[in-house]
Write a protein that holds these residues in place. Structure first.
Motif, PDB file in Angstrom:
ATOM      1  N   ALA A   1     -11.038  -5.934   9.134  1.00 50.22           N
ATOM      2  CA  ALA A   1     -10.065  -5.880  10.358  1.00 50.22           C
ATOM      3  C   ALA A   1      -9.294  -7.315  10.670  1.00 50.22           C
ATOM      4  O   ALA A   1      -8.059  -7.653  10.600  1.00 50.22           O
ATOM      5  N   ARG A   2     -10.234  -8.399  10.457  1.00 50.19           N
ATOM      6  CA  ARG A   2      -9.641  -9.773  10.580  1.00 50.19           C
ATOM      7  C   ARG A   2      -8.788 -10.223   9.586  1.00 50.19           C
ATOM      8  O   ARG A   2      -7.866 -10.931   9.627  1.00 50.19           O
ATOM      9  N   ALA A   3      -9.040  -9.521   8.244  1.00 49.32           N
ATOM     10  CA  ALA A   3      -8.189 -10.142   7.004  1.00 49.32           C
ATOM     11  C   ALA A   3      -6.817  -9.217   7.362  1.00 49.32           C
ATOM     12  O   ALA A   3      -5.816  -9.798   6.546  1.00 49.32           O
ATOM     13  N   MET A   4      -6.726  -8.657   8.134  1.00 51.42           N
ATOM     14  CA  MET A   4      -5.291  -7.522   8.153  1.00 51.42           C
ATOM     15  C   MET A   4      -4.272  -8.284   9.074  1.00 51.42           C
ATOM     16  O   MET A   4      -3.256  -7.831   9.038  1.00 51.42           O
ATOM     17  N   VAL A   5      -4.742  -9.375   9.671  1.00 52.51           N
ATOM     18  CA  VAL A   5      -3.511 -10.212  10.371  1.00 52.51           C
ATOM     19  C   VAL A   5      -3.785 -11.854  10.277  1.00 52.51           C
ATOM     20  O   VAL A   5      -3.851 -12.603  11.332  1.00 52.51           O
ATOM     21  N   PRO A   6      -3.569 -11.833   8.959  1.00 53.32           N
ATOM     22  CA  PRO A   6      -3.578 -13.400   8.564  1.00 53.32           C
ATOM     23  C   PRO A   6      -2.372 -14.081   9.362  1.00 53.32           C
ATOM     24  O   PRO A   6      -2.477 -15.558   9.335  1.00 53.32           O
TER      25      PRO A   6
ATOM     26  N   HIS B   1      -4.668  -1.418  16.391  1.00 54.69           N
ATOM     27  CA  HIS B   1      -4.426  -0.492  15.186  1.00 54.69           C
ATOM     28  C   HIS B   1      -5.151  -1.249  14.262  1.00 54.69           C
ATOM     29  O   HIS B   1      -6.018  -0.444  13.142  1.00 54.69           O
ATOM     30  N   VAL B   2      -5.386  -2.420  13.894  1.00 50.57           N
ATOM     31  CA  VAL B   2      -6.006  -3.114  12.747  1.00 50.57           C
ATOM     32  C   VAL B   2      -7.553  -2.972  12.985  1.00 50.57           C
ATOM     33  O   VAL B   2      -8.399  -2.916  12.172  1.00 50.57           O
ATOM     34  N   VAL B   3      -8.165  -3.139  14.361  1.00 50.76           N
ATOM     35  CA  VAL B   3      -9.246  -2.874  14.653  1.00 50.76           C
ATOM     36  C   VAL B   3      -9.881  -1.469  13.979  1.00 50.76           C
ATOM     37  O   VAL B   3     -10.864  -1.500  13.577  1.00 50.76           O
ATOM     38  N   ASN B   4      -8.906  -0.601  14.328  1.00 50.80           N
ATOM     39  CA  ASN B   4      -9.445   0.939  13.969  1.00 50.80           C
ATOM     40  C   ASN B   4      -9.336   0.894  12.478  1.00 50.80           C
ATOM     41  O   ASN B   4     -10.078   1.844  11.904  1.00 50.80           O
ATOM     42  N   LEU B   5      -8.226   0.249  11.696  1.00 48.50           N
ATOM     43  CA  LEU B   5      -8.225   0.478  10.022  1.00 48.50           C
ATOM     44  C   LEU B   5      -9.266  -0.167  10.073  1.00 48.50           C
ATOM     45  O   LEU B   5     -10.063   0.279   8.789  1.00 48.50           O
ATOM     46  N   GLY B   6     -10.004  -1.429  10.218  1.00 45.40           N
ATOM     47  CA  GLY B   6     -11.133  -1.873  10.017  1.00 45.40           C
ATOM     48  C   GLY B   6     -12.414  -1.096   9.966  1.00 45.40           C
ATOM     49  O   GLY B   6     -13.145  -0.829   9.118  1.00 45.40           O
TER      50      GLY B   6
ATOM     51  N   GLU C   1      -3.296   2.728   1.583  1.00 50.43           N
ATOM     52  CA  GLU C   1      -1.895   2.956   1.579  1.00 50.43           C
ATOM     53  C   GLU C   1      -1.694   2.437   3.071  1.00 50.43           C
ATOM     54  O   GLU C   1      -0.512   1.711   3.358  1.00 50.43           O
ATOM     55  N   GLN C   2      -2.465   2.530   4.119  1.00 52.18           N
ATOM     56  CA  GLN C   2      -2.066   2.310   5.252  1.00 52.18           C
ATOM     57  C   GLN C   2      -2.405   0.855   5.733  1.00 52.18           C
ATOM     58  O   GLN C   2      -1.376   0.000   6.161  1.00 52.18           O
ATOM     59  N   ILE C   3      -3.274   0.119   4.874  1.00 48.63           N
ATOM     60  CA  ILE C   3      -3.455  -1.547   4.864  1.00 48.63           C
ATOM     61  C   ILE C   3      -2.258  -1.901   4.022  1.00 48.63           C
ATOM     62  O   ILE C   3      -1.557  -3.231   4.487  1.00 48.63           O
ATOM     63  N   SER C   4      -1.741  -1.573   3.079  1.00 52.42           N
ATOM     64  CA  SER C   4      -0.711  -1.832   2.326  1.00 52.42           C
ATOM     65  C   SER C   4       0.550  -1.750   3.302  1.00 52.42           C
ATOM     66  O   SER C   4       1.351  -3.036   3.447  1.00 52.42           O
ATOM     67  N   GLU C   5       0.769  -0.818   4.088  1.00 52.64           N
ATOM     68  CA  GLU C   5       1.804  -0.797   4.935  1.00 52.64           C
ATOM     69  C   GLU C   5       1.880  -1.882   6.263  1.00 52.64           C
ATOM     70  O   GLU C   5       2.844  -2.623   6.367  1.00 52.64           O
TER      71      GLU C   5
ATOM     72  N   CYS D   1       0.011  -4.833   6.122  1.00 52.96           N
ATOM     73  CA  CYS D   1      -0.019  -5.959   5.789  1.00 52.96           C
ATOM     74  C   CYS D   1       1.128  -6.449   4.930  1.00 52.96           C
ATOM     75  O   CYS D   1       1.506  -7.532   4.432  1.00 52.96           O
ATOM     76  N   GLU D   2       2.066  -5.364   4.516  1.00 50.13           N
ATOM     77  CA  GLU D   2       3.258  -5.370   3.663  1.00 50.13           C
ATOM     78  C   GLU D   2       2.889  -6.167   2.484  1.00 50.13           C
ATOM     79  O   GLU D   2       3.492  -7.234   2.007  1.00 50.13           O
ATOM     80  N   ILE D   3       2.030  -5.748   1.803  1.00 51.79           N
ATOM     81  CA  ILE D   3       1.712  -5.962   0.434  1.00 51.79           C
ATOM     82  C   ILE D   3       1.398  -4.887  -0.386  1.00 51.79           C
ATOM     83  O   ILE D   3       1.517  -3.488   0.173  1.00 51.79           O
ATOM     84  N   SER D   4       1.158  -4.967  -1.709  1.00 54.89           N
ATOM     85  CA  SER D   4       1.321  -3.814  -2.432  1.00 54.89           C
ATOM     86  C   SER D   4      -0.023  -2.996  -2.270  1.00 54.89           C
ATOM     87  O   SER D   4      -0.979  -3.590  -2.058  1.00 54.89           O
ATOM     88  N   ILE D   5      -0.240  -1.717  -2.722  1.00 53.06           N
ATOM     89  CA  ILE D   5      -1.484  -0.906  -2.860  1.00 53.06           C
ATOM     90  C   ILE D   5      -2.521  -1.722  -3.381  1.00 53.06           C
ATOM     91  O   ILE D   5      -3.487  -1.680  -3.195  1.00 53.06           O
ATOM     92  N   GLU D   6      -2.075  -2.243  -4.817  1.00 49.00           N
ATOM     93  CA  GLU D   6      -3.150  -2.792  -5.543  1.00 49.00           C
ATOM     94  C   GLU D   6      -3.546  -4.045  -4.898  1.00 49.00           C
ATOM     95  O   GLU D   6      -4.687  -4.559  -4.974  1.00 49.00           O
ATOM     96  N   ASP D   7      -3.016  -4.700  -4.215  1.00 48.19           N
ATOM     97  CA  ASP D   7      -3.157  -5.796  -3.336  1.00 48.19           C
ATOM     98  C   ASP D   7      -4.166  -5.546  -2.095  1.00 48.19           C
ATOM     99  O   ASP D   7      -5.164  -6.163  -1.823  1.00 48.19           O
ATOM    100  N   ALA D   8      -3.732  -4.401  -1.519  1.00 48.06           N
ATOM    101  CA  ALA D   8      -4.593  -3.792  -0.431  1.00 48.06           C
ATOM    102  C   ALA D   8      -5.994  -3.724  -0.856  1.00 48.06           C
ATOM    103  O   ALA D   8      -6.975  -3.823  -0.295  1.00 48.06           O
ATOM    104  N   HIS D   9      -5.899  -2.993  -2.165  1.00 43.98           N
ATOM    105  CA  HIS D   9      -7.245  -2.603  -2.966  1.00 43.98           C
ATOM    106  C   HIS D   9      -8.114  -3.875  -3.116  1.00 43.98           C
ATOM    107  O   HIS D   9      -9.368  -4.033  -2.840  1.00 43.98           O
ATOM    108  N   LYS D  10      -7.542  -4.860  -3.560  1.00 41.30           N
ATOM    109  CA  LYS D  10      -8.247  -6.319  -3.873  1.00 41.30           C
ATOM    110  C   LYS D  10      -8.541  -6.871  -2.752  1.00 41.30           C
ATOM    111  O   LYS D  10     -10.025  -7.300  -2.572  1.00 41.30           O
ATOM    112  N   GLN D  11      -7.812  -6.839  -1.356  1.00 42.15           N
ATOM    113  CA  GLN D  11      -8.302  -7.266  -0.405  1.00 42.15           C
ATOM    114  C   GLN D  11      -9.470  -6.871   0.148  1.00 42.15           C
ATOM    115  O   GLN D  11     -10.608  -7.348   0.727  1.00 42.15           O
ATOM    116  N   ILE D  12      -9.476  -5.422   0.182  1.00 40.26           N
ATOM    117  CA  ILE D  12     -10.676  -4.554   0.868  1.00 40.26           C
ATOM    118  C   ILE D  12     -11.930  -4.917  -0.025  1.00 40.26           C
ATOM    119  O   ILE D  12     -12.992  -5.532   0.562  1.00 40.26           O
TER     120      ILE D  12
END
Length: 466
Positions: free
Chosen positions: A124-129, A219-224, A245-249, A251-262
């Motif tokens: 969750a913390r990584a979703m609000v840089p 919202h990001v607490v629940n996404l985490g 897909e939700q994290i991508s939206e 964080c405004e990053i690509s789905i590939e980058d969301a995958h890497k972030q997780i």
């Protein structure tokens, strides 16, 4: 069935019988005002009256996550000045909760649930840089406390609590019915009551509210939380694809980058667990090779450049040096083709090197068993000679007769490389890579030094800017 049934009965057990000390400490911390000068004094007193808590808090405050300058923080008052009151307050709260739940011999199910909460907090913390550091910490704490009710009832050791969790995990669609059957109360009602009783804050209250529209932070607490609940199914599972897909939206990053972030944050969770002294959570936290089905890829020749670019991107976007270091070991292992890589942090207080960041097959146990006591090093052995010279070192097993000594537990008879990370000419970490028993190449040594040099440059920039 349970001899404890109903909301009031469980609240009495948790507050008065099984967790009275935790109840009082948590309430005292949470009720401190965020902008009152007297609160600083009160927080200092809460910490100082418990020697173990003082030691844990200072250890966390000195970690790469909070102390970016690497200037030793030796007192609580200095910690408040250097990392801020709110950060220290949240560190104290998280440390108190984790230590209380893990005291004695906690049952396996409690360890698993606490590991999920801890992992959710890191994700969750990584979703609000783009939020300031204090708000990121609020998100971390709220995600950690999101399921405080479940953690609390499991910590009592009551059979009904474990039976409920096991049954609910098998049939999540029937949570309410199972909760009433085993506990005599809706677990969500118990959770919200405990949050209110312990004054755990508005953000976690909002995140637990199933009605109405959530704020961005809730919202990001629940996404985490969603990531931690489903990641064990693998990154290719339909639910994890949706979460990506939700994290991508978000964080405004690509789905590939969301995958890497997780994946990166899954590793980061283990690093932070060690920082909090919660080594018992390590086996219950997700392991990269278990959640990501690797497909053989055709080499492109610029894998290392991609990882170096990722390291710079993390730095530019304000991510912690911890995330950069995890990316660095992946750069060595996947980018430079080294079999295994690690970074061990120097702890001058306890005079040891402690492995925090790992990459490669067979490295998962290094975090648990990779601690090296410097006072046990012998003159002439590999690590001793490296620390004395403080220069990048390539140990070629076919030519070099230097005994591996304390590094024997890592080296499998082949080559290895060592490099130092420094702040003000003082080594703060050691970078390690090996060939898992195989010979390494001149090119790999050049690339190893490149990654180490990049890390050193980033550390210095980071220290100056903070």
């Amino acid at each position: 069935m349970s001899d404890i049934r109903g909301l009031q009965a469980w609240m009495r057990v948790l507050s008065d019988q099984d967790l009275p000390t935790l109840n009082s400490v948590v309430k005292a911390i949470c009720e401190l005002s965020d902008d009152n000068q007297s609160s600083t004094h009160d927080l200092t007193q809460i910490i100082l009256r418990d020697a173990d808590l003082t030691s844990r808090v200072l250890k966390i405050a000195n970690s790469v996550h909070y102390n970016r300058s690497f200037t030793p923080i030796k007192t609580i008052s200095r910690a408040i000045v250097q990392i801020g009151f709110i950060n220290l307050k949240n560190i104290t709260l998280a440390s108190s909760l984790i230590d209380s739940f893990l005291k004695g011999k906690p049952r396996e199910l409690l360890i698993q649930r606490l590991a999920k909460s801890f992992h959710a907090a890191v994700q969750a913390r990584a979703m609000v840089p783009y939020l300031n550091n204090e708000k990121q910490e609020q998100v971390f704490i709220a995600a950690l406390l999101r399921h405080i009710g479940e953690l609390a009832i499991l910590s009592t050791g009551r059979e009904a609590a474990e039976k409920f969790i096991v049954a609910r995990d098998l049939h999540p669609e029937n949570e309410l019915g199972l909760s009433m059957e085993y506990l005599g109360v809706d677990i969500h009602h118990l959770n919200k009551s405990l949050i209110r009783e312990w004054s755990l804050g508005e953000l976690v209250t909002e995140a637990c509210d199933r009605q109405g529209k959530h704020s961005l932070m809730a919202h990001v607490v629940n996404l985490g939380n969603e990531v931690s609940l489903h990641i064990h199914k693998g990154m290719q599972h339909a639910r994890m694809v949706q979460v990506c897909e939700q994290i991508s939206e978000q964080c405004e990053i690509s789905i590939e980058d969301a995958h890497k972030q997780i994946l990166l944050m899954a590793e980061e969770a283990s690093v932070i667990a060690k920082t909090y002294g919660a080594e018992s959570l390590l086996k219950a936290l997700p392991q990269r090779d278990a959640i990501e089905a690797k497909q053989p890829a055709q080499p492109t020749g610029y894998e290392l450049s991609q990882y170096l670019n990722q390291m710079h991107t993390l730095m530019i976007e304000g991510e912690s040096m911890s995330a950069v270091m995890q990316s660095a070991v992946l750069a060595l292992q996947e980018g430079a083709g080294m079999q295994r890589a690690a970074i061990a942090m120097m702890d001058y207080e306890s005079k040891c090197l402690d492995v925090r960041y790992i990459a490669g097959n067979g490295t998962n146990h290094w975090r648990e068993n990779g601690r090296i006591e410097l006072e046990r090093l012998h003159k002439g052995e590999l690590l001793h000679e490296f620390l004395r010279a403080q220069q990048p070192l390539w140990h070629e097993s076919a030519k070099d007769t230097t005994p591996p000594g304390m590094l024997r537990k890592f080296i499998q008879g082949g080559d290895c490389m060592l490099g130092g990370l420094k702040i003000n000419k003082r080594i703060v970490a050691v970078v390690y890579a090996d060939g898992a028993g195989k010979v390494m190449t001149e090119r790999q040594f050049e690339e190893f030094q490149l990654v180490v040099n990049q890390l050193n440059l980033m550390l210095r920039i980071n220290a100056v800017s903070n």
